[in-house]
Design a protein around this motif. Structure first.
Motif, PDB file in Angstrom:
ATOM      1  N   VAL A 136      -0.972  -1.914  -9.308  1.00  0.00           N
ATOM      2  CA  VAL A 136      -0.223  -0.767  -8.882  1.00  0.00           C
ATOM      3  C   VAL A 136      -0.844  -0.395  -7.653  1.00  0.00           C
ATOM      4  O   VAL A 136      -2.273  -0.665  -7.549  1.00  0.00           O
ATOM      5  N   TYR A 137      -0.172  -0.327  -6.425  1.00  0.00           N
ATOM      6  CA  TYR A 137      -0.831  -0.016  -5.032  1.00  0.00           C
ATOM      7  C   TYR A 137      -0.289   1.569  -5.117  1.00  0.00           C
ATOM      8  O   TYR A 137       0.597   1.894  -5.172  1.00  0.00           O
ATOM      9  N   VAL A 138      -1.554   2.153  -4.796  1.00  0.00           N
ATOM     10  CA  VAL A 138      -1.290   3.691  -4.749  1.00  0.00           C
ATOM     11  C   VAL A 138      -1.576   4.192  -3.381  1.00  0.00           C
ATOM     12  O   VAL A 138      -2.626   4.097  -2.755  1.00  0.00           O
ATOM     13  N   ALA A 139      -0.762   4.956  -2.653  1.00  0.00           N
ATOM     14  CA  ALA A 139      -0.859   5.228  -1.286  1.00  0.00           C
ATOM     15  C   ALA A 139      -0.844   6.905  -1.358  1.00  0.00           C
ATOM     16  O   ALA A 139       0.515   7.195  -1.645  1.00  0.00           O
ATOM     17  N   ASP A 140      -1.922   7.655  -1.492  1.00  0.00           N
ATOM     18  CA  ASP A 140      -1.745   9.073  -1.703  1.00  0.00           C
ATOM     19  C   ASP A 140      -2.357   9.724  -0.460  1.00  0.00           C
ATOM     20  O   ASP A 140      -3.454   9.536   0.066  1.00  0.00           O
ATOM     21  N   HIS A 141      -1.183  10.689   0.113  1.00  0.00           N
ATOM     22  CA  HIS A 141      -1.689  11.209   1.301  1.00  0.00           C
ATOM     23  C   HIS A 141      -0.812  12.440   1.652  1.00  0.00           C
ATOM     24  O   HIS A 141       0.561  12.144   1.137  1.00  0.00           O
ATOM     25  N   PRO A 142      -1.244  13.482   2.163  1.00  0.00           N
ATOM     26  CA  PRO A 142      -0.106  14.688   2.336  1.00  0.00           C
ATOM     27  C   PRO A 142       1.001  14.203   3.114  1.00  0.00           C
ATOM     28  O   PRO A 142       2.252  14.794   2.815  1.00  0.00           O
ATOM     29  N   GLU A 143       0.979  13.455   4.112  1.00  0.00           N
ATOM     30  CA  GLU A 143       2.132  13.204   5.021  1.00  0.00           C
ATOM     31  C   GLU A 143       3.125  12.374   4.176  1.00  0.00           C
ATOM     32  O   GLU A 143       4.233  11.755   4.579  1.00  0.00           O
ATOM     33  N   LEU A 144       2.598  12.111   3.008  1.00  0.00           N
ATOM     34  CA  LEU A 144       3.649  10.926   2.007  1.00  0.00           C
ATOM     35  C   LEU A 144       4.272  11.811   0.918  1.00  0.00           C
ATOM     36  O   LEU A 144       4.893  10.700   0.136  1.00  0.00           O
ATOM     37  N   ALA A 145       4.059  13.083   0.925  1.00  0.00           N
ATOM     38  CA  ALA A 145       4.462  13.849  -0.182  1.00  0.00           C
ATOM     39  C   ALA A 145       5.832  13.736  -0.353  1.00  0.00           C
ATOM     40  O   ALA A 145       6.684  13.434  -1.464  1.00  0.00           O
ATOM     41  N   GLU A 146       6.557  13.738   0.927  1.00  0.00           N
ATOM     42  CA  GLU A 146       8.159  13.792   0.972  1.00  0.00           C
ATOM     43  C   GLU A 146       8.538  12.525   1.673  1.00  0.00           C
ATOM     44  O   GLU A 146       7.931  12.148   2.671  1.00  0.00           O
ATOM     45  N   TYR A 147       9.517  11.891   1.162  1.00  0.00           N
ATOM     46  CA  TYR A 147       9.924  10.244   1.821  1.00  0.00           C
ATOM     47  C   TYR A 147      10.244  10.737   3.467  1.00  0.00           C
ATOM     48  O   TYR A 147      10.992  11.557   3.711  1.00  0.00           O
ATOM     49  N   LYS A 148       9.386   9.836   4.245  1.00  0.00           N
ATOM     50  CA  LYS A 148       9.851   9.722   5.838  1.00  0.00           C
ATOM     51  C   LYS A 148       9.752   8.608   6.280  1.00  0.00           C
ATOM     52  O   LYS A 148       8.914   7.708   5.871  1.00  0.00           O
ATOM     53  N   THR A 149      11.000   8.003   6.735  1.00  0.00           N
ATOM     54  CA  THR A 149      10.956   6.520   7.325  1.00  0.00           C
ATOM     55  C   THR A 149       9.693   6.050   7.909  1.00  0.00           C
ATOM     56  O   THR A 149       9.262   5.024   7.346  1.00  0.00           O
ATOM     57  N   LEU A 150       8.954   6.486   9.005  1.00  0.00           N
ATOM     58  CA  LEU A 150       8.085   5.603   9.805  1.00  0.00           C
ATOM     59  C   LEU A 150       6.621   5.826   8.699  1.00  0.00           C
ATOM     60  O   LEU A 150       6.125   4.643   8.894  1.00  0.00           O
ATOM     61  N   PRO A 151       6.274   6.996   8.436  1.00  0.00           N
ATOM     62  CA  PRO A 151       4.898   6.905   7.593  1.00  0.00           C
ATOM     63  C   PRO A 151       5.181   5.817   6.520  1.00  0.00           C
ATOM     64  O   PRO A 151       4.128   5.109   6.163  1.00  0.00           O
ATOM     65  N   TYR A 152       6.322   5.915   5.620  1.00  0.00           N
ATOM     66  CA  TYR A 152       6.131   4.818   4.651  1.00  0.00           C
ATOM     67  C   TYR A 152       6.333   3.541   4.875  1.00  0.00           C
ATOM     68  O   TYR A 152       5.691   2.561   4.284  1.00  0.00           O
ATOM     69  N   ARG A 153       7.043   3.362   5.986  1.00  0.00           N
ATOM     70  CA  ARG A 153       7.238   1.764   6.735  1.00  0.00           C
ATOM     71  C   ARG A 153       5.933   1.308   7.005  1.00  0.00           C
ATOM     72  O   ARG A 153       5.394   0.468   6.638  1.00  0.00           O
TER      73      ARG A 153
END
Lengths: 285, 355
Positions: free
Chosen positions: B62-79
């Motif tokens: 499992v790869y876990v990326a935990d960050h406030p900016e990732l709370a909601e799906y957004k194209t560029l941060p997720y990418r």
């Protein structure tokens, strides 16, 4: 007050599935015989481009861009009839069998070509997806190549202070976003329907078709060499995927009980009677 | 770190979506065939509790990326986070699967374009198998590939299924709609013995904030869920216009827990909106009763409703494909058949139960 907006709209001609023309007896499609039409989603994208132009400064303009065989020019004329200002088609045999990645490459090279002449894009509109490919991939793939701000599934927007304020569909609802320009926006079919052709647009198309000099100015036809696209990145060589096999879906074969050749009352009566237990279970009291 | 099967998770309000679990279930089979680990990439905020769920669904890593900016799906941060992580690997994953949802369809093509790799949309079957490319325009494609991702999907408007593959470059990518694969059996395991967990570093750039969320309206669409209905009255191109849906609604009103739905053609033409679409690019439904009105029955529609308990099709064309898999077919004009059906169903309820 918004600045003058340089707007591009990407459109595609697709087989017309509303008629049975070109549909073989075995359910396959003869693309040569099938009728052609503007991808229905692109009609919404065209309306979005027209709406955006109205929000921009007085010298805002829209250029429609497509890729396809020469007859696809028909949808560019259609765009001009609706008030789009200019158009460009990329047409080249080497584009045949392009998958989404190769298509996105070719279209982004075309966009770069027209931008070099007509100025950088503030907004690029696309239909959410096409009805023949159904992937919704080309828009985002162009964003990746051209580093444009990406808004997909858009169903409404405004341009205020040179920012896009858009409403987009998400799972189970909607989201409102504020985004920087330049942006590529894919338009969902919950957007406003395309308005009628304009009288001015229709007259303009007549003139364009009559006068070769005007045609060259407003409906440009280019090939891969013109937009400096590499052959190896287009068509089959440029496509990382291939269709390796197709097969016909077996029919369930005779398990369907057919009701025909009788009065509507009798036909419905048969079906309702046979299934009366199920129907009564769910029918409202 | 070769040959992983990677599922990119989707979460809403910090809860992993069912489609992710479904993909883990199917991904496990692919991983077995490849003799590779099944991994899952979770992005979100305060999502640690979800790690156990994906492990229970079968994830080996499992790869876990935990960050406030990732709370909601957004194209560029997720990418950014996904690409940065994969770029630290010696080789990219063999297979990469994502849900064919509004966010999966937004993100998957970005990743595919970055890696310049293939992506099959709205896949209905997945497998691993060999492929030999013998000749062609492009000689660089020639070769034998023992382990390709097979992604099958219906071809456009036809009763044909197409196998799409692209073994020349990894990751080999596909998106799959929710409901296509069953939910796997969940087997909880203690983390210590279950899976490798890697906390992924999140480093965003200024340019990743070009789209800013101002409001989320999840209520707006959540009322419409055609997958929950017992009875579905679906309309297609044969309805002729937007008005035809009023007639379907009248028939739907005869039933409890019923809803009107549509084929893709009707949705494309703007007669009804996307949440009501049944089929490969819409929803997969299995109601107790499905009444298809003026729907030709293209494979794209069929894959979304063929598991309904009772399928009644109304079409004026006796050769319509829908009659090959419906349980009952009525050949006739739906504008006559439906009103008759409404009146007979109403009448049948008026009869005393014990005559």
């Amino acid at each position: 007050m918004n600045k003058d907006l340089n707007i591009y709209v990407l459109i595609k001609q697709v087989p017309d599935t509303r008629s049975k023309a070109g549909v073989n007896a075995d359910g396959t499609i003869d693309r040569a015989k099938a009728g052609k039409m503007l991808n229905p989603f692109d009609a919404f994208a065209m309306q979005a481009a027209i709406d955006a132009k109205a929000m921009g400064g007085p010298n805002s303009k829209i250029t429609a861009v497509t890729m396809g065989p020469p007859p696809a020019i028909a949808i560019l004329y259609q765009a001009l009839e609706h008030g789009i200002d200019k158009a460009c088609i990329l047409s080249d045999r080497k584009l045949a069998a392009s998958d989404t990645l190769a298509t996105a490459y070719a279209l982004s090279m075309t966009l770069e070509y027209v931008q070099a002449k007509d100025g950088p894009a503030d907004l690029v509109f696309c239909g959410l997806q096409t009805t023949d490919g159904d992937t919704a991939q080309v828009g985002p793939e162009i964003c990746e190549r051209m580093d444009l701000t990406q808004i997909t599934y858009c169903e409404g927007f405004e341009i205020r202070d040179n920012l896009v304020h858009a409403r987009k569909v998400i799972e189970g609802g909607a989201m409102e976003v504020e985004a920087d320009l330049p942006a590529l926006i894919t338009i969902a079919n919950s957007y406003n329907r395309l308005e009628h052709k304009t009288f001015r647009g229709a007259k303009f198309v007549q003139e364009v078709k009559r006068n070769e000099a005007i045609q060259k100015q407003f409906v440009e036809i280019i090939d891969l060499a013109d937009c400096k696209a590499e052959d190896s990145r287009c068509g089959l060589p440029g496509s990382p995927t291939i269709v390796s096999a197709t097969w016909k879906i077996g029919t369930v074969g005779g398990s369907c009980k057919m009701h025909q050749g009788k009065s509507v009352e009798e036909l419905v009566g048969e079906v309702v009677n046979i299934n009366q237990e199920t129907i009564k279970e769910f029918a409202k009291a | 770190m070769a040959k992983e099967v990677l599922v990119v998770a989707e979460q809403v309000d910090g809860i992993i979506a069912n489609v992710t679990l479904e993909l883990l279930g199917e991904g496990k089979k692919l991983a077995h065939k490849l003799d590779a680990p099944l991994s899952c990439f979770i992005l979100g905020h305060n999502i640690d509790s979800q790690v156990d769920r994906v492990i229970a669904a079968g994830a080996d890593k499992v790869y876990v990326a935990d960050h406030p900016e990732l709370a909601e799906y957004k194209t560029l941060p997720y990418r950014r986070v996904i690409i940065d992580e994969i770029n630290t690997w010696s080789t990219p994953p063999h297979t990469m699967l994502m849900g064919s949802t509004t966010s999966g369809r937004d993100l998957a093509p970005r990743i595919a374009a970055y890696f310049e790799t293939g992506l099959t949309a709205d896949t209905i079957e997945l497998d691993i198998g060999p492929y030999e490319h013998k000749a062609g325009v492009d000689k660089s494609k020639i070769g034998y590939f023992p382990e390709c991702l097979y992604a099958n999907r219906p071809s456009f408007g036809e009763s044909l299924k197409a196998r799409i593959l692209g073994p020349w470059k990894d990751p080999q990518m596909a998106t799959i709609r929710p409901g296509v694969f069953p939910l796997p059996e969940m087997v909880s395991k203690p983390r210590s013995e279950a899976a490798k967990i890697k906390n992924v570093e999140v480093k965003l750039e200024e340019s990743d904030h070009r789209v800013r969320i101002s409001k989320i309206l999840r209520e707006a669409g959540s009322k419409i869920d055609i997958t929950e209905a017992d009875v579905i009255i679906a309309g297609g191109f044969g309805l002729g216009s937007i008005e035809g849906f009023k007639l379907l609604q009248e028939l739907a009103n005869c039933f409890e827990n019923s809803v009107v739905a549509a084929s893709r053609k009707a949705v494309d033409l703007g007669w009804i909106t996307y949440p009501y679409q049944v089929g490969q690019t819409g929803k997969t439904v299995r109601p107790k009763i499905y009444i298809a009105c003026g729907i030709s029955g293209a494979l794209q529609h069929r894959v979304g409703m063929q598991k309904s308990d009772l399928i009644i099709a109304i079409n004026k064309d006796p050769d319509a494909a829908i009659f090959s898999f419906a349980h009952h077919g009525i050949v006739g004009d739906l504008f006559h058949v439906i009103p008759e059906m409404i009146s007979q169903i109403k009448a049948s309820k008026k009869e005393p139960a014990f005559a």
